[in-house]
Design an enzyme around this catalytic site. Sequence first.
Site, PDB file in Angstrom:
ATOM      1  N   CYS A   2      20.665  40.137 -18.688  1.00 46.90           N
ATOM      2  CA  CYS A   2      21.677  41.180 -18.856  1.00 46.90           C
ATOM      3  C   CYS A   2      22.976  40.701 -18.236  1.00 46.90           C
ATOM      4  O   CYS A   2      23.025  39.689 -17.551  1.00 46.90           O
ATOM      5  CB  CYS A   2      21.233  42.432 -18.104  1.00 46.90           C
ATOM      6  SG  CYS A   2      19.543  42.892 -18.466  1.00 46.90           S
ATOM      7  N   ARG A  27      25.027  37.503 -23.115  1.00 47.84           N
ATOM      8  CA  ARG A  27      23.929  37.509 -22.141  1.00 47.84           C
ATOM      9  C   ARG A  27      22.860  38.548 -22.462  1.00 47.84           C
ATOM     10  O   ARG A  27      21.794  38.564 -21.854  1.00 47.84           O
ATOM     11  CB  ARG A  27      24.483  37.796 -20.743  1.00 47.84           C
ATOM     12  CG  ARG A  27      25.468  36.772 -20.238  1.00 47.84           C
ATOM     13  CD  ARG A  27      25.999  37.183 -18.893  1.00 47.84           C
ATOM     14  NE  ARG A  27      24.932  37.384 -17.932  1.00 47.84           N
ATOM     15  CZ  ARG A  27      24.419  36.439 -17.173  1.00 47.84           C
ATOM     16  NH1 ARG A  27      24.873  35.212 -17.244  1.00 47.84           N
ATOM     17  NH2 ARG A  27      23.444  36.708 -16.326  1.00 47.84           N
ATOM     18  N   TRP A  74      19.345  43.234 -22.060  1.00 42.03           N
ATOM     19  CA  TRP A  74      18.394  42.497 -22.894  1.00 42.03           C
ATOM     20  C   TRP A  74      17.037  42.878 -22.323  1.00 42.03           C
ATOM     21  O   TRP A  74      16.688  42.481 -21.212  1.00 42.03           O
ATOM     22  CB  TRP A  74      18.653  41.000 -22.781  1.00 42.03           C
ATOM     23  CG  TRP A  74      17.785  40.168 -23.654  1.00 42.03           C
ATOM     24  CD1 TRP A  74      17.799  40.111 -25.011  1.00 42.03           C
ATOM     25  CD2 TRP A  74      16.780  39.238 -23.230  1.00 42.03           C
ATOM     26  NE1 TRP A  74      16.866  39.206 -25.459  1.00 42.03           N
ATOM     27  CE2 TRP A  74      16.228  38.663 -24.389  1.00 42.03           C
ATOM     28  CE3 TRP A  74      16.285  38.832 -21.996  1.00 42.03           C
ATOM     29  CZ2 TRP A  74      15.214  37.716 -24.356  1.00 42.03           C
ATOM     30  CZ3 TRP A  74      15.280  37.890 -21.957  1.00 42.03           C
ATOM     31  CH2 TRP A  74      14.763  37.340 -23.126  1.00 42.03           C
ATOM     32  N   ASN A 100      20.752  42.979 -13.035  1.00 41.98           N
ATOM     33  CA  ASN A 100      20.326  41.849 -13.863  1.00 41.98           C
ATOM     34  C   ASN A 100      19.221  41.124 -13.100  1.00 41.98           C
ATOM     35  O   ASN A 100      19.401  40.785 -11.933  1.00 41.98           O
ATOM     36  CB  ASN A 100      21.519  40.896 -14.087  1.00 41.98           C
ATOM     37  CG  ASN A 100      21.096  39.597 -14.725  1.00 41.98           C
ATOM     38  OD1 ASN A 100      20.195  39.573 -15.561  1.00 41.98           O
ATOM     39  ND2 ASN A 100      21.739  38.512 -14.343  1.00 41.98           N
ATOM     40  N   GLY A 101      18.084  40.913 -13.756  1.00 41.68           N
ATOM     41  CA  GLY A 101      16.984  40.210 -13.090  1.00 41.68           C
ATOM     42  C   GLY A 101      15.708  41.000 -13.210  1.00 41.68           C
ATOM     43  O   GLY A 101      15.573  41.867 -14.078  1.00 41.68           O
ATOM     44  N   GLU A 463      14.940  20.327 -33.337  1.00 40.72           N
ATOM     45  CA  GLU A 463      16.141  21.111 -33.040  1.00 40.72           C
ATOM     46  C   GLU A 463      16.603  21.871 -34.292  1.00 40.72           C
ATOM     47  O   GLU A 463      17.008  23.037 -34.214  1.00 40.72           O
ATOM     48  CB  GLU A 463      17.241  20.179 -32.501  1.00 40.72           C
ATOM     49  CG  GLU A 463      18.630  20.786 -32.376  1.00 40.72           C
ATOM     50  CD  GLU A 463      18.706  22.019 -31.491  1.00 40.72           C
ATOM     51  OE1 GLU A 463      17.770  22.296 -30.731  1.00 40.72           O
ATOM     52  OE2 GLU A 463      19.724  22.741 -31.592  1.00 40.72           O
ATOM     53  N   LYS A 467      17.075  25.904 -34.797  1.00 37.42           N
ATOM     54  CA  LYS A 467      18.322  26.545 -35.265  1.00 37.42           C
ATOM     55  C   LYS A 467      18.043  27.453 -36.448  1.00 37.42           C
ATOM     56  O   LYS A 467      18.530  28.571 -36.528  1.00 37.42           O
ATOM     57  CB  LYS A 467      19.309  25.437 -35.659  1.00 37.42           C
ATOM     58  CG  LYS A 467      20.705  25.609 -35.286  1.00 37.42           C
ATOM     59  CD  LYS A 467      21.068  25.361 -33.847  1.00 37.42           C
ATOM     60  CE  LYS A 467      20.178  25.939 -32.806  1.00 37.42           C
ATOM     61  NZ  LYS A 467      20.274  25.419 -31.493  1.00 37.42           N
ATOM     62  N   GLU A 470      16.195  30.664 -35.263  1.00 42.95           N
ATOM     63  CA  GLU A 470      17.056  31.593 -34.525  1.00 42.95           C
ATOM     64  C   GLU A 470      18.038  32.319 -35.439  1.00 42.95           C
ATOM     65  O   GLU A 470      18.264  33.514 -35.307  1.00 42.95           O
ATOM     66  CB  GLU A 470      17.899  30.823 -33.504  1.00 42.95           C
ATOM     67  CG  GLU A 470      17.164  30.355 -32.310  1.00 42.95           C
ATOM     68  CD  GLU A 470      18.076  29.507 -31.443  1.00 42.95           C
ATOM     69  OE1 GLU A 470      18.330  29.908 -30.320  1.00 42.95           O
ATOM     70  OE2 GLU A 470      18.534  28.438 -31.903  1.00 42.95           O
ATOM     71  N   HIS A 486      -1.551  14.058 -41.841  1.00 36.39           N
ATOM     72  CA  HIS A 486      -2.569  14.471 -40.867  1.00 36.39           C
ATOM     73  C   HIS A 486      -2.693  15.996 -40.799  1.00 36.39           C
ATOM     74  O   HIS A 486      -3.249  16.524 -39.838  1.00 36.39           O
ATOM     75  CB  HIS A 486      -2.243  13.898 -39.491  1.00 36.39           C
ATOM     76  CG  HIS A 486      -2.262  12.404 -39.450  1.00 36.39           C
ATOM     77  ND1 HIS A 486      -3.415  11.674 -39.583  1.00 36.39           N
ATOM     78  CD2 HIS A 486      -1.258  11.493 -39.353  1.00 36.39           C
ATOM     79  CE1 HIS A 486      -3.133  10.375 -39.541  1.00 36.39           C
ATOM     80  NE2 HIS A 486      -1.816  10.249 -39.402  1.00 36.39           N
ATOM     81  N   LYS A 581      21.616  34.576 -24.612  1.00 38.01           N
ATOM     82  CA  LYS A 581      22.198  33.233 -24.440  1.00 38.01           C
ATOM     83  C   LYS A 581      21.593  32.515 -23.226  1.00 38.01           C
ATOM     84  O   LYS A 581      21.175  31.379 -23.327  1.00 38.01           O
ATOM     85  CB  LYS A 581      23.711  33.352 -24.295  1.00 38.01           C
ATOM     86  CG  LYS A 581      24.430  32.018 -24.163  1.00 38.01           C
ATOM     87  CD  LYS A 581      24.521  31.310 -25.487  1.00 38.01           C
ATOM     88  CE  LYS A 581      25.177  29.959 -25.388  1.00 38.01           C
ATOM     89  NZ  LYS A 581      24.715  29.088 -26.472  1.00 38.01           N
TER      90      LYS A 581
HETATM   91  C1  F6R Z   1      18.727  27.402 -28.840  1.00 42.08           C
HETATM   92  C2  F6R Z   1      19.101  28.007 -27.592  1.00 42.08           C
HETATM   93  C3  F6R Z   1      18.092  28.098 -26.502  1.00 42.08           C
HETATM   94  C4  F6R Z   1      18.644  27.393 -25.254  1.00 42.08           C
HETATM   95  C5  F6R Z   1      17.676  27.536 -24.081  1.00 42.08           C
HETATM   96  C6  F6R Z   1      18.172  26.777 -22.868  1.00 42.08           C
HETATM   97  O1  F6R Z   1      19.759  27.475 -29.768  1.00 42.08           O
HETATM   98  O2  F6R Z   1      20.208  28.419 -27.418  1.00 42.08           O
HETATM   99  O3  F6R Z   1      16.877  27.546 -26.893  1.00 42.08           O
HETATM  100  O4  F6R Z   1      18.846  26.051 -25.580  1.00 42.08           O
HETATM  101  O5  F6R Z   1      17.510  28.884 -23.778  1.00 42.08           O
HETATM  102  O6  F6R Z   1      19.396  27.255 -22.436  1.00 42.08           O
HETATM  103  P1  F6R Z   1      20.266  26.435 -21.403  1.00 42.08           P
HETATM  104  O7  F6R Z   1      20.642  25.152 -22.054  1.00 42.08           O
HETATM  105  O8  F6R Z   1      21.441  27.312 -21.122  1.00 42.08           O
HETATM  106  O9  F6R Z   1      19.403  26.196 -20.192  1.00 42.08           O
END
Ligand code: F6R
Length: 586
Positions: A2, A27, A74, A100-101, A463, A467, A470, A486, A581
């Site tokens: 949050c 966030r 969140w 937050n937490g 990766e 993407k 998400e 396999h 995020k």
């Molecule tokens: C993927 C994404 C998440 C972050 C992960 C780590 O697009 O955004 O998987 O990569 O939560 O976040 P950081 O790099 O901030 O530790």
Amino acid sequence: MCSIIGYYGDEIAAPLIVKGLKRMEYRGYDSVGVATESNSQIQLKKGVGKVAEVNFNIQLDTLPGKVGIGHTRWATHGKVTDVNAHPHSSNSGKLAIVHNGIIDNFEQLKKELERDGYVFKSETDSEVIANLLQKNYESVKNVKNAIIKTVLELKGHYAFVAMFEDGQLAAAKFHEPLIVGVGKNSYFLSSDVLGFIEQTDNAIYIENGNFIIIDKGKLQILDFNGKSIKQEIVQISREFADVYKGDYAHFTLKEISEQPDTIFKAGENTKDAINNAANYIKNSNNIYITGSGTSYNAALIAKQVLAKYAKIKTDAIISSELRFSSDTIEPNSTLIAISQSGESADILNAVNIMKKINCKVISIVNSLTSSLARESDIIIGMNCGPEIGVAATKSFTSQIMTIYKITEELCNGTFEINYKEISESISKILENHDQIRHIAREMKDVSDIYVLGRGIHYPIAIESALKLKELTYIHAEGIPGGELKHGPLALMDSNAFVIIINPNDSTYSDTLMSAREIRARGAKIIGISDEKSDIYDYWIEIPKTSETTYPISETIPIQLLSYYAAIEKDADPDYPRNLAKSVTVM
Ligand code: F6R
């Protein structure tokens, strides 16, 4: 995760709070609320939805008063409902908090408070803080001692801001970020500098285990024992002000488009740190690399690049898994911790474990003032500027560039980064919006996407799948080309959509063979390559380059494809559902 914010000053608080919350929405964005104090009365509005939407419906920004607190949520404890949204007021209504937490012992505290007659309205752990603080305030009769008593009883990790009906603000930090923005006759308390950057660039980063009180215009910082603390005001880098979408429809598109420039900045101005990092790595018997999500995918790239070019063996461990293999980790090793935010709880926990066994920590991080940066022996900045879109885009390519920079330092001239080629290659691919949008339209309704790559392109395939998941909410999986036979080949039929990452390097012919096997089963194929082939139903061309440019350039079309598929599906690419995020909970 949050965001929390508080304001104390000469101006009307609510509009400033709403503005700050919008900036920090990355966030957490399932619900939002604001409470203010005016004429010794606390007023509160909150609701489910994004900041702009809730503000439109219930005008959070019209609350009166020059002191206030706000929150974007969140959900962790309790569903996404109006009642569970913050702020939470205490039973008496004489104070309200935002948090937050996570409060680990909230159930026990709640039972004790219920025994004392407190009634809980929400399902959250946070409401416990409000009522516990009220109980302690009523018993000790002053804010300072009430906070000390309260933080001694709370277990978990948290940052909270409490507003009292007499207009005092207090905030405590324990393993979650809390920053004070110091303006002219005003203070902001915030999870991120983005909460106040438009008003002031003077900040105090509150240390762990400290709390603050603002009363009668004066700020005091104290530790959890009540001892006064002196902390300097620092000036925040102005680049953090660059948080506008400009002409772009979304932050995600803006951030994808910034990559021809951001790749130059990785590791910039940290020459000494890169040098020191290279020395640590050379002199360490064991090197581990960790990260979560996209940052872990960058760790997989790092493992391959360091092995291939610098002949250095490393082990890549997902941050959330590290604690389960901690007994296999050699003490006195080096840990390379990769994180955009520097606030992910999993990586902070991994770092904590490694430090306990005497390991040195090199962080590759975007936020140089983050908790991770503070925990590190060496900090190397990705320097790609704020990334607001929840899905990591430019930070990923900056992570790869930073790894290249460390590798260059380790290789004494045998490995060179061709910045110009990388930047031009990205720019060229970025001209291709129309074709990529067309493919995104064709792809948007499929139920499964597979992404294939071999060698260094395998982490890129993982990766890419991340993407796609998400941003498009389509199931996607990254597969090493050779593994097809396999198992995954069983899934290939005319309903499958497969992206083949196939630049013309040592992996080319083998990957083309995999594409043939898939084609024979009727699946649709998108080839990302510098070589055209009839096997591909759609060919997304990437420029012919040296081999170290490919991992970066092939990432760009998939970022665009994911972005446009989200747009075609009417999904919000900046704020995908259920995600946040920075994930500051484990
Ligand atoms: C993927 C994404 C998440 C972050 C992960 C780590 O697009 O955004 O998987 O990569 O939560 O976040 P950081 O790099 O901030 O530790």
